[in-house]
Design a protein around this motif. Structure first.
Motif, short mmCIF file in Angstrom:
data_model
loop_
_atom_site.label_atom_id
_atom_site.label_comp_id
_atom_site.label_asym_id
_atom_site.label_seq_id
_atom_site.Cartn_x
_atom_site.Cartn_y
_atom_site.Cartn_z
N GLY A 1 7.35 4.31 -3.03
CA GLY A 1 6.70 4.59 -1.77
C GLY A 1 5.73 3.54 -1.27
O GLY A 1 5.11 3.72 -0.22
N PHE A 2 5.58 2.42 -1.99
CA PHE A 2 4.71 1.34 -1.52
C PHE A 2 5.40 0.57 -0.41
O PHE A 2 6.62 0.36 -0.45
N ARG A 3 4.62 0.11 0.56
CA ARG A 3 5.16 -0.65 1.68
C ARG A 3 4.34 -1.93 1.88
O ARG A 3 3.13 -1.94 1.70
N ALA A 4 5.02 -3.01 2.26
CA ALA A 4 4.36 -4.30 2.45
C ALA A 4 3.37 -4.25 3.61
O ALA A 4 3.66 -3.69 4.66
N ALA B 1 -4.94 9.48 -8.36
CA ALA B 1 -5.66 8.95 -7.21
C ALA B 1 -5.67 9.95 -6.06
O ALA B 1 -6.69 10.11 -5.37
N GLY B 2 -4.55 10.61 -5.83
CA GLY B 2 -4.50 11.63 -4.79
C GLY B 2 -5.43 12.80 -5.10
O GLY B 2 -6.14 13.30 -4.22
N GLU C 1 -7.03 7.97 -0.17
CA GLU C 1 -5.95 7.99 0.82
C GLU C 1 -4.81 7.03 0.51
O GLU C 1 -3.66 7.30 0.85
N TYR C 2 -5.11 5.89 -0.10
CA TYR C 2 -4.07 4.90 -0.38
C TYR C 2 -4.28 4.27 -1.76
O TYR C 2 -5.41 4.20 -2.28
N ARG D 1 0.84 -1.19 0.00
CA ARG D 1 0.00 0.00 0.00
C ARG D 1 0.88 1.24 0.00
O ARG D 1 1.99 1.23 0.52
N ARG D 2 0.35 2.31 -0.59
CA ARG D 2 1.09 3.56 -0.70
C ARG D 2 0.23 4.71 -0.21
O ARG D 2 -0.92 4.91 -0.68
N ASP D 3 0.73 5.46 0.74
CA ASP D 3 0.03 6.62 1.30
C ASP D 3 0.02 7.73 0.26
O ASP D 3 1.07 8.25 -0.13
#
Length: 345
Positions: free
Chosen positions: A331-334, A303-304, A309-310, A178-180
């Protein structure tokens, strides 16, 4: 025949002449899935999602689409288990998609209601699904590998051991990322001669062609048919405005894509609003030119700007294109993990 050539699948697999008996003391009725069962299965899937993966559940429309494909024989490929009160306590589908370039696949989906687990219902269901998968593979005269495949979210703790008990082997691992979208997005441009733009309906079939090329070297992937693609793009959750494509200006053809879906029903379980990215790809002749990075940047900005949001997606941990590292750099995180299990013929 050389050591690298395979005989036709029907010669390599023992086709079950009869299907395993579907019987369990907690199940009143086993039957193929009918239209009148869809709402029961949606309730069952919601309970399974709450226990195993609360951030996403199977929408009713997607269930209907999956069961309505021309290559699905509901009488033979689907099953639902009902208790004495008519509630769905388990269900399964053995999906046999038509793309067979390098591999013939039977894909198992479904599961058991959390309140009815550890009673043996899942074992009965899985034995039936495996046998149906063997029948599907044994009907093929193609000299290709045959796989029976199952996927599990690793939070569904009993699913992996159950698959292994039925002869499946853990074959591949996937990460949910997911990416904020509140974090800044770098200004990224593709290489010379590549234009990134919003997806238009007139480019839809070009994207299918690009997808089939881009995924030819991806594990377990086969070409999407016109029917599968049409159903995918006509889904109520597909968002053209959050999907972007890369155009080769010399040939005016699609050479890359990031596609987006928004299912607001998932937001409560996620705890945030989101767009999901089911497909990212660049055709093989245009890799290494920054196309994927530029596409992702354009998608994240769109998307932003839409107030989400994500952005979320899944990636094969051993993806041959180095996608995992690319997503982390963007910027994606597991957040979650999944495992694919296979029986290989």
């Amino acid at each position: 025949m050389t050591e690298h050539e395979l005989s036709p699948l029907f010669e390599r697999i023992a086709c079950p002449e009869t299907m395993p008996t579907l019987a369990h003391p907690d199940v009143e009725t086993w039957r193929p899935v009918g239209d009148h069962d869809l709402d029961l299965i949606v309730v069952l899937e919601a309970a399974m999602a709450a226990a195993d993966h609360p951030e996403y559940a199977l929408p009713r429309a997607e269930l209907a689409d999956d069961l309505g494909m021309s290559f699905v024989d509901r009488e033979r490929d689907s099953i639902v288990a009902l208790d004495a009160d008519g509630r769905a306590v388990a269900w399964g589908l053995v999906h046999h998609p038509p793309g067979h370039d390098t591999l013939v696949r039977s894909i198992l989906v479904g599961g058991v209601h959390p309140e009815w687990r550890r009673r043996g219902i899942g074992r009965v269901l899985l034995a039936w699904q495996r046998a149906r998968g063997e029948q599907q593979l044994a009907a093929s005269d193609l000299p290709l590998p045959g796989w029976i495949m199952g996927f599990t979210d690793d939070r569904a703790r009993g699913a992996g051991p159950l698959l292994e008990s039925e002869g499946f082997t853990a074959a591949r691992y996937f990460a949910g990322l997911r990416r904020d979208l509140g974090e800044p997005v770098d200004d990224v441009r593709a290489g010379a001669g590549i234009r990134v733009e919003a997806l238009q309906a007139t480019r839809a079939d070009e994207v299918r062609t690009a997808r089939n090329d881009a995924f030819r070297d991806h594990w377990g992937s086969q070409p999407r048919s016109e029917e599968e693609w049409r159903v995918f793009l006509s889904s109520a959750v597909f968002r053209m405005d959050l999907s972007v494509v890369a155009i080769d200006e010399a040939s005016d053809r699609v050479v890359g894509f990031v596609l987006g879906e928004v299912n607001e029903d998932d937001w409560d379980g996620q705890g945030f609003s989101s767009v999901h990215v089911p497909l990212v790809g660049v055709v093989r002749g245009h890799r290494g030119r920054g196309v994927a990075k530029a596409l992702l940047a354009a998608h994240l900005i769109a998307a932003g700007d839409a107030g989400l949001e994500y952005s979320t997606l899944e990636v094969d941990a051993a993806n041959p294109t180095g996608a995992f590292a690319l997503y982390e750099a963007m910027g994606f995180r597991a957040a979650t993990t999944e495992t694919s299990y296979t029986i290989v013929v």
